[in-house]
Motif scaffolding. Structure first.
Motif, short mmCIF file in Angstrom:
data_model
loop_
_atom_site.label_atom_id
_atom_site.label_comp_id
_atom_site.label_asym_id
_atom_site.label_seq_id
_atom_site.Cartn_x
_atom_site.Cartn_y
_atom_site.Cartn_z
N GLY A 54 44.08 39.70 87.08
CA GLY A 54 43.66 39.87 88.47
C GLY A 54 42.87 38.67 88.97
N GLU A 55 41.85 38.30 88.22
CA GLU A 55 40.99 37.17 88.61
C GLU A 55 41.75 35.84 88.45
OE1 GLU A 55 39.68 39.94 87.70
OE2 GLU A 55 37.87 40.08 88.92
N ASP A 56 42.49 35.72 87.34
CA ASP A 56 43.15 34.45 87.04
C ASP A 56 44.10 34.06 88.18
OD1 ASP A 56 43.22 32.38 85.25
OD2 ASP A 56 45.04 33.09 84.28
N SER A 101 32.20 43.47 80.97
CA SER A 101 32.30 44.85 81.46
C SER A 101 32.71 44.81 82.93
CB SER A 101 30.98 45.58 81.26
OG SER A 101 29.95 44.87 81.85
N ARG A 102 33.07 45.96 83.50
CA ARG A 102 33.55 46.01 84.88
C ARG A 102 32.53 45.37 85.83
NH1 ARG A 102 37.88 49.20 86.46
NH2 ARG A 102 37.77 47.78 88.24
N GLY A 103 33.04 44.72 86.84
CA GLY A 103 32.18 44.02 87.79
C GLY A 103 31.67 42.69 87.24
N GLY A 104 32.30 42.23 86.15
CA GLY A 104 31.77 41.10 85.40
C GLY A 104 31.93 39.72 86.03
N VAL A 147 42.99 45.63 92.72
CA VAL A 147 44.03 45.03 91.86
C VAL A 147 43.69 45.26 90.38
CG1 VAL A 147 44.93 42.80 91.06
CG2 VAL A 147 44.98 43.36 93.49
N THR A 148 42.41 45.13 90.02
CA THR A 148 42.04 45.35 88.60
C THR A 148 42.42 46.76 88.16
OG1 THR A 148 40.21 43.83 88.92
CG2 THR A 148 40.13 45.19 86.94
N ASP A 149 42.19 47.74 89.05
CA ASP A 149 42.54 49.12 88.67
C ASP A 149 44.05 49.31 88.56
OD1 ASP A 149 39.96 50.24 88.33
OD2 ASP A 149 39.69 50.21 90.50
N1 ASP Z 1 37.75 42.72 89.05
C1 ASP Z 1 36.83 43.17 88.06
C2 ASP Z 1 36.45 44.62 88.30
O1 ASP Z 1 36.96 45.23 89.22
C3 ASP Z 1 35.62 42.28 87.96
C4 ASP Z 1 34.85 42.03 89.23
O2 ASP Z 1 35.34 42.34 90.31
O3 ASP Z 1 33.75 41.51 89.16
O4 ASP Z 1 35.66 45.15 87.56
#
Ligand code: ASP
Length: 453
Positions: free
Chosen positions: A120-122, A196-199, A49-51
């Motif tokens: 996405g997260e919200d 940053s990504r993966g945050g 979803v983020t992408d």
């Molecule tokens: N959704 C964000 C990302 O894909 C953050 C995360 O998943 O931690 O980077």
């Protein structure tokens, strides 16, 4: 017992996964603060979803509509909510929110992009709160703004501000289950900024540290951290326990199971981290702890590798006598906004290792020119296509002959070592090699340290 539990995108990709997550949350009353990512990939060809949101935002920033990417993201929530039989109003609110974000002004491109990414997260956090409520559980979405998650104003790369911790501590007192979106917070001026990504790992670590949780559980899609990349080494050993320093070194060098910036907050508060598998919660997982008994354990815990680094090399006779040489060299890189990774040096030469993505061809040209002018070296060159191999383990400090074993293994596999570096903390040894040798090197080192005995 208070646990902060974070669930990654793959744990939230489908309704079935969301149900599993809700089961995990409710089976332990200690799990009172939950951090969620945005729905991730359902299969290898899928898009996170983020992408999708980034793609939609990029379209809008190019003057197009971005509507189809945004609609695809909304559809992801719709299908999860429909299968969970949540009221239609839940999805209508998400669709309204994401459309509104898409239609925001694009005047400030960074702010626009971060606002989209945070969606996405919200929205995922709101959805999970509703899924729990539908089960009759007291669960509430909490906004990072209301909770006081203050970040530096660095779009896409923010860092937590120290004052955030005091405010976030109050989350401890909330009744029921708090569902907190990962990945973003707010600058002092009140606008959204993302890590940053993966945050989302970082959000979880900050909350765990702020509320002094007993443990920070990080639920992902693997049983544990492995001693080497499973796509390079077949069936690598699972790691049961790691120290913060070992994990930091491994995640720095490509172990993506846990974000490397997420270690600092938990390290500071000495909160142990437990990496677990949503799809197999019975598995022991990996614990990241302040100290571990190294006696009797293998001296090395893992072997990691980063690709795509390059080396800026300078040599000058009597460099060792020239005061300020290193500073001036690094200042040239600083002026081009390049951060350096390592600086191995000899008597008359210095190498600076930087990530390839930070050194464009134009920057390289300017840097070489500046170095020639300012330092008058005999030789200056840039070598691309390098990899760094990190051999990591606290036990190396107490074991004689580790470097000999590592270099012997690399020689046995005819891998030429271009650079060696060992930090004075002796938690890791680093070898710079040509990228084409990376996989051979990782396999040879794995065999030496994990299979030989
Ligand atoms: N959704 C964000 C990302 O894909 C953050 C995360 O998943 O931690 O980077």
């Amino acid at each position: 017992m208070l646990k902060v539990s974070k669930f990654g995108g793959s744990s939230l990709a489908t309704a079935e996964q969301v149900c599993r997550v809700c089961d995990i949350i409710t089976e332990d009353p200690g799990r009172r603060i939950i951090v969620v990512s945005a729905p991730g990939k359902r299969h290898s060809q899928d898009i996170k979803v983020t992408d999708l949101l980034i793609a939609a935002a990029s379209e809008r920033l190019m003057g197009k509509l971005g509507a189809s990417e945004c609609a695809e993201a909304i559809e992801r929530y719709r299908s999860i909510a429909a299968e969970l039989e949540l009221p239609a109003a839940a999805v209508d609110a998400i669709a309204h929110d994401l459309t509104e974000r898409l239609e925001n002004s694009t005047e400030n491109a960074d702010l626009y992009m971060d606002t989209m990414k945070a969606g996405g997260e919200d929205n995922c956090a709101r959805l999970i709160a509703q899924a729990l409520e539908a089960r009759g559980i007291e669960a509430r979405y909490v906004s990072p703004k209301d909770a006081g998650l203050l970040l530096s104003d660095e779009p896409g790369n923010a860092q937590v501000l120290p004052e955030a911790y005091t405010q976030l501590r109050e989350l401890r007192e909330r009744s029921g289950i708090t569902i907190f979106p990962g990945f973003f917070g707010y600058a002092k001026e009140g606008h959204v900024v993302t890590f940053s990504r993966g945050g989302s790992d970082i959000t979880g670590a900050i909350l765990a540290s702020a509320v002094r949780a007993e443990v920070y559980e990080n639920f992902t899609d693997v049983d544990s951290v492995f001693a080497a990349n499973p796509s390079i080494v077949e069936n690598p050993a699972a790691i049961a326990e790691l120290t913060y320093r070992e994990m930091r070194e491994l995640s720095y060098a490509g172990f993506s199971v846990f974000h490397d910036e997420a270690l600092e907050p938990v390290y500071r508060a000495q909160v142990p981290v437990h990496i677990r598998n949503t799809n197999n919660p019975q598995a022991a997982g990996t614990r990241i702890v302040p100290n571990r008994a190294t006696n009797g354990e293998l001296p090395v815990v893992g072997i990691a590798a980063i690709d795509s680094v390059c080396c800026v090399y300078l040599s000058k006779y009597l460099m060792n006598r020239q005061i300020g040489f290193g500073r001036r060299l690094l200042q040239v890189l600083e002026a081009e906004a390049i951060s350096f990774e390592h600086v191995p040096s000899g008597i008359d030469n210095m190498s600076v290792i930087v990530r390839e993505e930070s050194l464009s061809a134009e920057k390289e040209q300017r840097i070489v020119e500046q170095l020639r002018q300012q330092l008058a070296p005999e030789d200056v060159s840039v070598e691309r296509g390098l990899s760094l191999i990190m051999v990591v383990g606290e036990g190396m400090r107490h074991t004689v002959g580790m470097a000999a074993r590592a270099t012997g293994a690399l020689a046995g596999a005819t891998v030429n070592i271009e650079m060696i570096n060992q930090g004075s903390n002796e938690v890791s040894m680093m070898f710079g090699i040509k990228s084409e040798d990376m996989e051979t090197a990782v396999r040879a080192l794995y065999q030496e340290f994990f299979e030989r005995d």
